[in-house]
Write a protein that holds these residues in place. Structure first.
Motif, mmCIF file in Angstrom:
data_model
loop_
_atom_site.group_PDB
_atom_site.id
_atom_site.type_symbol
_atom_site.label_atom_id
_atom_site.label_comp_id
_atom_site.label_asym_id
_atom_site.label_seq_id
_atom_site.Cartn_x
_atom_site.Cartn_y
_atom_site.Cartn_z
ATOM 1 N N ASP A 1 0.811 -1.220 0.000
ATOM 2 C CA ASP A 1 0.000 0.000 0.000
ATOM 3 C C ASP A 1 0.843 1.269 0.000
ATOM 4 N N HIS A 2 2.153 1.119 -0.112
ATOM 5 C CA HIS A 2 3.046 2.276 -0.072
ATOM 6 C C HIS A 2 3.185 2.876 -1.466
ATOM 7 N N PRO A 3 3.376 4.196 -1.546
ATOM 8 C CA PRO A 3 3.427 4.849 -2.860
ATOM 9 C C PRO A 3 4.689 4.528 -3.653
ATOM 10 N N VAL A 4 4.505 4.466 -4.968
ATOM 11 C CA VAL A 4 5.598 4.275 -5.916
ATOM 12 C C VAL A 4 5.546 5.437 -6.899
ATOM 13 N N PHE A 5 6.689 6.086 -7.102
ATOM 14 C CA PHE A 5 6.760 7.217 -8.020
ATOM 15 C C PHE A 5 7.747 6.916 -9.136
ATOM 16 N N GLU A 6 7.391 7.338 -10.342
ATOM 17 C CA GLU A 6 8.236 7.138 -11.520
ATOM 18 C C GLU A 6 8.152 8.374 -12.407
ATOM 19 N N ALA A 7 9.285 8.770 -12.952
ATOM 20 C CA ALA A 7 9.288 9.893 -13.888
ATOM 21 C C ALA A 7 8.433 9.572 -15.114
ATOM 22 N N ASP A 8 8.375 8.311 -15.508
ATOM 23 C CA ASP A 8 7.570 7.916 -16.672
ATOM 24 C C ASP A 8 6.090 8.259 -16.517
ATOM 25 N N SER A 9 5.618 8.342 -15.288
ATOM 26 C CA SER A 9 4.205 8.671 -15.062
ATOM 27 C C SER A 9 3.839 10.023 -15.660
ATOM 28 N N SER B 1 11.023 4.454 -8.751
ATOM 29 C CA SER B 1 11.469 3.497 -9.761
ATOM 30 C C SER B 1 11.809 4.256 -11.040
ATOM 31 N N ASN B 2 13.098 4.443 -11.259
ATOM 32 C CA ASN B 2 13.593 5.155 -12.440
ATOM 33 C C ASN B 2 14.882 4.483 -12.899
ATOM 34 N N THR B 3 15.329 4.795 -14.106
ATOM 35 C CA THR B 3 16.588 4.206 -14.573
ATOM 36 C C THR B 3 17.748 4.669 -13.701
ATOM 37 N N SER B 4 17.842 5.948 -13.411
ATOM 38 C CA SER B 4 18.884 6.507 -12.525
ATOM 39 C C SER B 4 20.231 5.827 -12.753
ATOM 40 N N THR B 5 20.760 5.974 -13.946
ATOM 41 C CA THR B 5 21.980 5.269 -14.338
ATOM 42 C C THR B 5 23.259 5.900 -13.802
ATOM 43 N N GLN B 6 23.191 7.163 -13.396
ATOM 44 C CA GLN B 6 24.406 7.849 -12.965
ATOM 45 C C GLN B 6 24.304 8.274 -11.506
ATOM 46 N N ASP B 7 25.492 8.364 -10.883
ATOM 47 C CA ASP B 7 25.549 8.705 -9.451
ATOM 48 C C ASP B 7 24.794 9.985 -9.125
ATOM 49 N N TRP B 8 24.900 11.005 -9.963
ATOM 50 C CA TRP B 8 24.250 12.273 -9.656
ATOM 51 C C TRP B 8 22.730 12.125 -9.635
#
Length: 143
Positions: A38-46, A87-94
């Motif tokens: 029941d916890h929220p999930v956020f994605e830039a794709d949304s 939940s995002n790709t977030s491929t780089q440290d920054w």
């Protein structure tokens, strides 16, 4: 800091931001939907899903999509959600550091988990293979 001390600190915070990151097609969204309850999930794709439920990606809007995702995560933590997922790709440290900073600002623990594509999955959003390879080449991992 010893690992047990880290988790004791995290438990004392009473909130945690869990980042699921990986290449397109790895199963980030699927994993998040299974573990989040029941916890929220956020994605830039949304950001690219219209009122009609259709996904329409526009690369020029990526900065706004990520800003909206970060703001939603911050709002959820500030509202007292005990567990928040991103939940995002977030491929780089920054990119990871932006969410880690949000967690720190909100007094929440932060965990980054990499979702691997060991099942041969493909991108739900038809990301071109050349883009996936570019992301793979720049994927930062901190062990």
């Amino acid at each position: 800091m010893m690992i047990n001390e880290h988790y004791e600190d995290a438990n004392a915070m009473n909130q945690i931001l869990i980042m699921l990151r990986g290449l397109p097609g790895a199963g980030k969204s699927t994993a998040a939907s299974f573990v989040s309850g029941d916890h929220p999930v956020f994605e830039a794709d949304s950001y690219f899903v219209g009122d009609d439920g259709v996904y329409r990606f526009d690369k020029s809007l990526l900065p706004q999509a990520h800003a909206a995702c970060q703001q939603a995560v911050r709002c959820a933590l500030e509202a007292g959600e005990p567990i928040v997922y991103v939940s995002n790709t977030s491929t780089q440290d920054w990119e990871v550091a932006q969410y880690q900073e949000i967690a720190t600002d909100c007094g929440a623990a932060f965990v980054s988990m990499i979702v691997e594509n060991r099942h041969g999955g493909s991108s739900a959003h038809d990301v071109p293979q050349s883009s996936v390879e570019s992301m793979r080449d720049r994927f930062d991992v901190s062990l």
